[in-house]
Design a protein around this motif. Structure first.
Motif, PDB file in Angstrom:
ATOM      1  N   CYS A  91       0.953   0.010 -11.670  1.00 44.37           N
ATOM      2  CA  CYS A  91       2.052  -0.768 -11.111  1.00 44.37           C
ATOM      3  C   CYS A  91       2.030  -2.128 -11.792  1.00 44.37           C
ATOM      4  N   LYS A 134      -1.748  -3.417 -11.904  1.00 48.80           N
ATOM      5  CA  LYS A 134      -2.827  -2.750 -11.182  1.00 48.80           C
ATOM      6  C   LYS A 134      -2.912  -1.299 -11.652  1.00 48.80           C
ATOM      7  N   ASN A 135      -4.126  -0.858 -11.878  1.00 49.37           N
ATOM      8  CA  ASN A 135      -4.397   0.532 -12.223  1.00 49.37           C
ATOM      9  C   ASN A 135      -4.432   1.339 -10.925  1.00 49.37           C
ATOM     10  N   LEU A 136      -3.654   2.401 -10.839  1.00 49.55           N
ATOM     11  CA  LEU A 136      -3.612   3.221  -9.625  1.00 49.55           C
ATOM     12  C   LEU A 136      -4.592   4.395  -9.665  1.00 49.55           C
ATOM     13  N   LYS A 137      -5.227   4.616 -10.799  1.00 46.65           N
ATOM     14  CA  LYS A 137      -6.157   5.749 -10.917  1.00 46.65           C
ATOM     15  C   LYS A 137      -7.438   5.503 -10.175  1.00 46.65           C
ATOM     16  N   GLU A 146       2.427   1.698  -3.461  1.00 41.38           N
ATOM     17  CA  GLU A 146       1.424   2.173  -4.423  1.00 41.38           C
ATOM     18  C   GLU A 146       1.103   3.645  -4.210  1.00 41.38           C
ATOM     19  N   ASN A 147       0.950   4.045  -2.954  1.00 39.63           N
ATOM     20  CA  ASN A 147       0.671   5.462  -2.659  1.00 39.63           C
ATOM     21  C   ASN A 147       1.826   6.353  -3.098  1.00 39.63           C
ATOM     22  N   ASP A 182       0.593   5.828 -13.151  1.00 38.20           N
ATOM     23  CA  ASP A 182      -0.804   5.410 -13.318  1.00 38.20           C
ATOM     24  C   ASP A 182      -1.001   3.915 -13.084  1.00 38.20           C
ATOM     25  N   LYS A 197       1.840   6.548  -6.883  1.00 36.01           N
ATOM     26  CA  LYS A 197       0.751   7.442  -7.310  1.00 36.01           C
ATOM     27  C   LYS A 197       1.153   8.905  -7.094  1.00 36.01           C
ATOM     28  N   ASN A 224       0.831  -1.219   0.000  1.00 37.55           N
ATOM     29  CA  ASN A 224       0.000   0.000   0.000  1.00 37.55           C
ATOM     30  C   ASN A 224       0.856   1.256   0.000  1.00 37.55           C
TER      31      ASN A 224
END
Length: 149
Positions: free
Chosen positions: A106, A146-149, A95-96, A104, A99, A92
């Motif tokens: 990972c 994974k889409n981070l949007k 990812e943060n 956009d 972002k 997490n």
């Protein structure tokens, strides 16, 4: 007390954890260990080390794979500390951070033999994709996105 430190791959605790990870992977990757090692011995600017009471228990990192795409690397939690949500916390945080750095997506690669890692990534919203880059044609690799949007 729990803390998560943003650092680089020069961090001594990260170096120690990844050394332990590499030892663990010898049994997992077998004859392919040298192939994978060449892609893991790189400098990383975006590293997370997870601490509990000042002891490093886990780590992870990301690097730019291509514009807008961050590749998750070197995810590892000490064997005796697994099942406590540490990997989820590290992922997490990565990812943060990605972002916040305007990525956009990972992507990641893991071994088909690491079923618990694959389950973690699926639970975290990653979907299996065709193998990319150096992993194309590597049957023991599972690649995910994974889409981070």
């Amino acid at each position: 007390m729990i803390s998560i430190q943003k650092t680089t791959s020069d961090n001594p605790d990260f170096k120690n954890l990844t050394r332990l990870f590499d030892e663990y992977l010898v049994d997992i990757d077998g004859d392919e260990k040298d192939f994978f090692a060449q892609y893991n011995q790189i400098y990383l600017e975006h590293v997370i080390v997870y601490y509990e009471n000042e002891k490093a228990l886990g780590c992870g990192a990301f690097k730019e794979y291509e514009p807008k795409v961050a590749e998750i690397k070197r995810m590892f939690v000490l064997t005796e500390q697994r099942g406590k949500g540490i990997a989820v916390a590290i992922l997490n945080e990565l990812e943060n951070w990605a972002k916040a750095e305007s990525y956009d997506f990972c992507i990641l690669e893991t071994s088909i033999r690491l079923e618990s890692a694959i389950a973690l990534y699926k639970k975290s919203g990653y979907k299996r994709i065709p193998n990319y880059g150096q992993y194309i044609g590597v049957e023991s690799s599972v690649c995910m996105k994974k889409n981070l949007k």
